[in-house]
Design an enzyme around this catalytic site. Structure first.
Site, short mmCIF file in Angstrom:
data_model
loop_
_atom_site.label_atom_id
_atom_site.label_comp_id
_atom_site.label_asym_id
_atom_site.label_seq_id
_atom_site.Cartn_x
_atom_site.Cartn_y
_atom_site.Cartn_z
N ASP A 72 69.58 19.05 88.51
CA ASP A 72 69.15 20.25 87.78
C ASP A 72 69.14 20.04 86.26
O ASP A 72 68.57 20.86 85.53
CB ASP A 72 70.08 21.42 88.10
N CYS A 97 64.33 -4.48 75.95
CA CYS A 97 65.79 -4.37 75.82
C CYS A 97 66.48 -5.28 76.84
O CYS A 97 67.47 -5.95 76.54
CB CYS A 97 66.24 -2.93 76.05
N CYS A 134 67.94 -3.62 66.97
CA CYS A 134 67.42 -4.43 68.07
C CYS A 134 65.90 -4.42 68.07
O CYS A 134 65.26 -5.46 68.27
CB CYS A 134 67.95 -3.93 69.40
N CYS A 197 81.77 23.76 57.91
CA CYS A 197 81.84 23.54 59.36
C CYS A 197 83.09 24.21 59.93
O CYS A 197 83.06 24.83 60.99
CB CYS A 197 81.89 22.04 59.67
N CYS A 200 83.30 28.10 60.88
CA CYS A 200 82.79 28.52 62.18
C CYS A 200 83.55 27.87 63.33
O CYS A 200 83.99 28.54 64.26
CB CYS A 200 81.30 28.19 62.30
N HIS A 201 83.67 26.54 63.27
CA HIS A 201 84.10 25.79 64.46
C HIS A 201 85.60 25.57 64.56
O HIS A 201 86.08 25.09 65.59
CB HIS A 201 83.36 24.45 64.51
N ARG A 238 71.38 18.47 64.72
CA ARG A 238 72.24 19.66 64.82
C ARG A 238 73.00 19.89 63.52
O ARG A 238 73.18 21.04 63.09
CB ARG A 238 73.23 19.49 65.98
N CYS A 242 72.86 23.34 61.24
CA CYS A 242 74.03 24.12 60.83
C CYS A 242 74.06 24.33 59.32
O CYS A 242 74.31 25.44 58.84
CB CYS A 242 75.32 23.42 61.28
#
Length: 281
Positions: A72, A97, A134, A197, A200-201, A238, A242
């Protein structure tokens, strides 16, 4: 209340009402067999938390259900695509790779230790750096965009090999100055809202702001499939979001600043299992 907490509270008053909703106490078990460490004692270098929680505990039941079954989990589409790319020749050197590396399973444990300092250059490197090195130096292929689908699919594929292993990012020795830089950023207030940061966190995790349930901002599940964007989201993407939400000019993905912040934030999750690829709202 200290000044930072007061600042955060004032900023939140300008938003729709915030209510408390503690992290749930469900167990995170993938495919009915891989039990994850999603709650742990805070690592000793954290001064203001006693317990750390995976972001999974702050999500809705519907979102949680997507992550506990790979069938899922929408991120697995990108992981499967990356597995094909891993075997595909690209670039002037005529390599894939797999030409240099054993099966992708050989990367087990790597994500749990990233970011880390390159012993040859002394520079802090993250997974995207290793992948593009690479591609450009060994495959003689074009570098991938930081948050591009190819890049984040490969980061997720490599991260999947460490799923269930505890995060164990080194913060001492040559990593120490980068860690200190990242820590300073974490507690620095940015933007017109003057939020860090930590506001909030760390000081307000568990609060509901609008439809968002604030977590502790752990990154042990990145790249994560974000339902609102319908794609894999990088750690640096992300971070940008923020900081942008504080109404500030932000740093670029792949910047030295975000590398240092990634090291510090990753270390805050030491002891939690790698969850890559996680699902978030």
């Amino acid at each position: 209340m200290n000044f930072k907490a007061l600042t955060a509270a004032i900023a939140m008053m300008a938003m729709p009402a915030a209510v408390m909703a503690d992290p749930d106490d469900d167990k995170l078990i993938i495919n009915g067999e891989i039990e994850m460490i999603s709650v742990a004692k805070a690592p000793e270098h954290l001064e203001n938390l006693d317990t750390i929680y995976s972001g999974w505990h702050f999500r809705t039941d519907e979102t949680q259900a997507l992550q506990i079954d790979d069938f899922d989990n929408p991120a697995m589409i990108f992981v499967d695509q990356a597995a094909d790319v891993y075997e595909t020749v690209d670039g002037a050197a005529g390599k894939s790779c797999a030409s240099c590396h054993d099966g992708v399973e050989s990367f087990a444990g790597l994500t749990a230790q990233m970011p880390k300092v390159d012993p040859e250059t002394g520079k802090l490197v993250v997974m995207e750096d290793l992948i593009n090195e690479c591609r450009t130096e060994r495959m003689e292929a074009d570098a991938w965009k930081w948050s591009g689908a190819d890049m984040q699919g490969m980061v997720a594929l490599i991260g999947l090999q460490s799923r269930g292993m505890p995060m164990n990012v080194a913060i001492d020795g040559p990593a120490a100055p980068y860690w200190e830089q990242g820590k300073e950023m974490y507690y620095t207030r940015y933007g017109q809202l003057e939020l860090s940061c930590a506001n909030c966190h760390e000081e307000n995790y568990g609060n509901m702001i609008r439809a968002d349930h604030l977590s502790q901002g752990m990154i042990n599940g990145f790249p994560t499939y974000r339902l609102k964007q319908a794609k894999l989201i990088s750690r640096h993407n992300r971070f940008r979001g923020c900081i942008r939400d504080t109404r500030a000019e932000t740093f670029a993905e792949g910047s030295d600043e975000f590398r240092a912040l990634e090291l510090y934030v990753a270390s805050r999750g030491n002891g939690l299992s790698v969850e890559t690829p996680a699902v978030r709202q």
